[in-house]
Design an enzyme around this catalytic site. Structure first.
Site, mmCIF file in Angstrom:
data_model
loop_
_atom_site.group_PDB
_atom_site.id
_atom_site.type_symbol
_atom_site.label_atom_id
_atom_site.label_comp_id
_atom_site.label_asym_id
_atom_site.label_seq_id
_atom_site.Cartn_x
_atom_site.Cartn_y
_atom_site.Cartn_z
ATOM 1 N N LYS A 29 0.839 -1.210 0.000
ATOM 2 C CA LYS A 29 0.000 0.000 0.000
ATOM 3 C C LYS A 29 0.869 1.253 0.000
ATOM 4 O O LYS A 29 2.079 1.169 0.299
ATOM 5 C CB LYS A 29 -0.899 -0.012 1.234
ATOM 6 N N ARG A 127 -10.402 -0.133 15.255
ATOM 7 C CA ARG A 127 -10.320 0.520 13.955
ATOM 8 C C ARG A 127 -11.355 -0.173 13.090
ATOM 9 O O ARG A 127 -12.522 -0.172 13.447
ATOM 10 C CB ARG A 127 -8.871 0.414 13.426
ATOM 11 N N TYR A 257 15.397 30.875 6.795
ATOM 12 C CA TYR A 257 14.233 31.629 7.299
ATOM 13 C C TYR A 257 14.267 31.754 8.816
ATOM 14 O O TYR A 257 14.519 30.779 9.525
ATOM 15 C CB TYR A 257 12.944 30.923 6.903
ATOM 16 N N MET A 305 11.283 24.824 1.498
ATOM 17 C CA MET A 305 10.447 23.950 0.673
ATOM 18 C C MET A 305 11.280 23.072 -0.259
ATOM 19 O O MET A 305 11.013 21.877 -0.402
ATOM 20 C CB MET A 305 9.445 24.792 -0.130
HETATM 21 C C1 LIG Z 1 -0.075 -1.884 6.758
HETATM 22 C C2 LIG Z 1 -0.683 -3.091 7.314
HETATM 23 C C3 LIG Z 1 0.097 -4.204 7.665
HETATM 24 C C4 LIG Z 1 1.597 -4.196 7.624
HETATM 25 O O1 LIG Z 1 2.103 -3.632 8.817
HETATM 26 P P1 LIG Z 1 3.674 -3.525 9.074
HETATM 27 O O2 LIG Z 1 3.778 -3.053 10.470
HETATM 28 O O3 LIG Z 1 4.193 -2.531 8.093
HETATM 29 O O4 LIG Z 1 4.242 -4.870 8.844
HETATM 30 C C5 LIG Z 1 -0.564 -5.345 8.064
HETATM 31 N N1 LIG Z 1 -1.911 -5.389 8.145
HETATM 32 C C6 LIG Z 1 -2.683 -4.332 7.840
HETATM 33 C C7 LIG Z 1 -4.165 -4.450 7.956
HETATM 34 C C8 LIG Z 1 -2.103 -3.156 7.437
HETATM 35 O O5 LIG Z 1 -2.865 -2.100 7.149
#
Ligand SMILES: *Cc1c(COP(=O)(O)O)cnc(C)c1O
Length: 364
Positions: A29, A127, A257, A305
């Site tokens: 992801k 969650r 800055y 930036m």
């Molecule tokens: C991102 C995610 C993982 C992976 O977690 P890591 O700590 O990066 O290994 C596993 N399960 C879900 C549901 C996630 O969203």
């Protein structure tokens, strides 16, 4: 920015060995945590990985279009406008609402096929997920919906990177009870562990472990506790630039800055074409460091930036155009995403996404 796919595959093999009989789902992801999901998935697929996890449907479609032939899991529910893609691109939904179950079933009718799904339950993360007490009802609902085939159950650890946290036992017990104590679920695949779960909770591996951060070379907690066996993971991403200009200033001169840095002596600054729009966060102002000719050079004043200034006064023979390592290793110096995360009050995950998703990637 350099992405070392050999290091990625090295990490995959270490984690696959640790996973034993369970299969590894590579979490790709957020464009592979900033490493580029297409190239990451391709390298892992060649190394034998066949399961990939993304957040949203569009990410899954892009991954499928790139030629990925593995199973692609969509974790953030079913976008009802894009539901046909679950069928045409062969995506696997992780489901946590009744509305998604019904929409998927309608899709099955339209496409005249069934779909394998995973049900997500909340075992302590507060969650996403159905409540564990809803298990029988949801399984019953799925049985009555045309085309829906429940393949497995999933849940997520809130504190897997803290081996001593009491919630780990609660989450594990909650999930294993759901999976093992009901005749309705005894043949389903289970998936609970993320990287922390795989490293610290061996009994929680079940059929699939979902690894993200450790594939990219990091321990989820930012460092290895003394008790745990250390896996020799290798960081996959490194971030490089060059000195754009050298600037000699006299003692008493303010820098960047707000003049938050005032030179205490005559000094030479290296101006780097890197700033917060490149994911090099402004919280590193006056705190971060880079590596030039194998030596550390501290950030002077605020990160802008697109630019920042570093102290190169004590680096011999420094020249405009010299290479700079912002994240990575050179000679005996290393700056990793954990260090940058500590200095900027965040974690390696966010550092990798910020730098990885805002710079041009080159692959090795
Ligand atoms: C991102 C995610 C993982 C992976 O977690 P890591 O700590 O990066 O290994 C596993 N399960 C879900 C549901 C996630 O969203």
């Amino acid at each position: 920015m350099l992405i070392d796919l050999e290091a990625l595959v090295h990490n995959y093999r270490l984690l696959a060995e640790r996973a034993g009989q369970s299969r590894i789902m590579a979490m790709v992801k957020s464009d592979g945590y900033g490493h580029g999901q297409v190239n990451v998935a391709r390298a892992l697929e060649q190394a034998g990985c066949a399961l990939f996890g993304v957040a949203e449907t569009a990410e899954g479609i892009a991954l499928r279009d790139s030629g990925c032939t593995g199973e692609i899991f969509i974790f953030l529910g079913v976008d009802h406008r894009a539901i046909d893609y679950f069928f045409t691109a062969h995506l696997t939904p992780v489901v946590f609402t009744r509305a998604d179950l019904k929409a998927l079933s309608a899709g099955c009718k339209r496409h005249q096929r069934s779909i394998g799904i995973y049900l997500k339950f909340d075992c302590g993360m507060s969650r996403l997920g159905f409540k564990p007490s809803e298990l029988d009802e949801i399984i019953g609902l799925c049985r009555g919906l045309h085309g829906i085939e429940v393949t497995g159950l999933m849940s997520h650890f809130p504190c897997a990177d803290e081996p001593a946290a009491p919630s780990n036992t609660e989450t594990y017990s909650c999930f294993s009870t759901m999976l093992n104590n009901s005749p309705q679920t005894s043949d389903l695949a289970g998936s609970l562990a993320n990287s922390g779960g795989l490293i610290h909770q061996p009994r929680a591996r079940f059929a699939m472990v979902r690894t993200g951060i450790s594939l990219y070379g990091y321990h989820p907690a930012g460092s290895w506790s003394d008790q745990s066996e250390k896996l020799p993971l290798q960081p996959v991403l490194s971030f490089h630039s060059r000195i754009l200009q050298l600037n000699c200033i006299t003692a008493g001169t303010g820098v960047s800055y707000g003049h938050t840095f005032i030179a205490e002596r005559d000094m030479t600054l290296g101006v780097l074409p890197v700033g917060y729009s490149d994911g090099y966060c402004r919280a590193l102002s006056g705190k971060g460091a880079v590596i030039i000719k194998g030596q550390r050079a501290k950030i002077c004043g605020r990160v802008c930036m697109n630019l920042c200034m570093v102290d190169v006064t004590d680096i011999a023979d420094v020249q405009e155009g010299d290479p700079v390592v912002l994240l990575g290793s050179e000679k005996n110096e290393t700056i990793d995403a954990d260090e940058i995360g500590r200095l900027s009050n965040t974690i390696s995950y966010e550092v990798l996404c910020a730098i990885g998703n805002n710079n041009q990637r080159m692959y090795r």
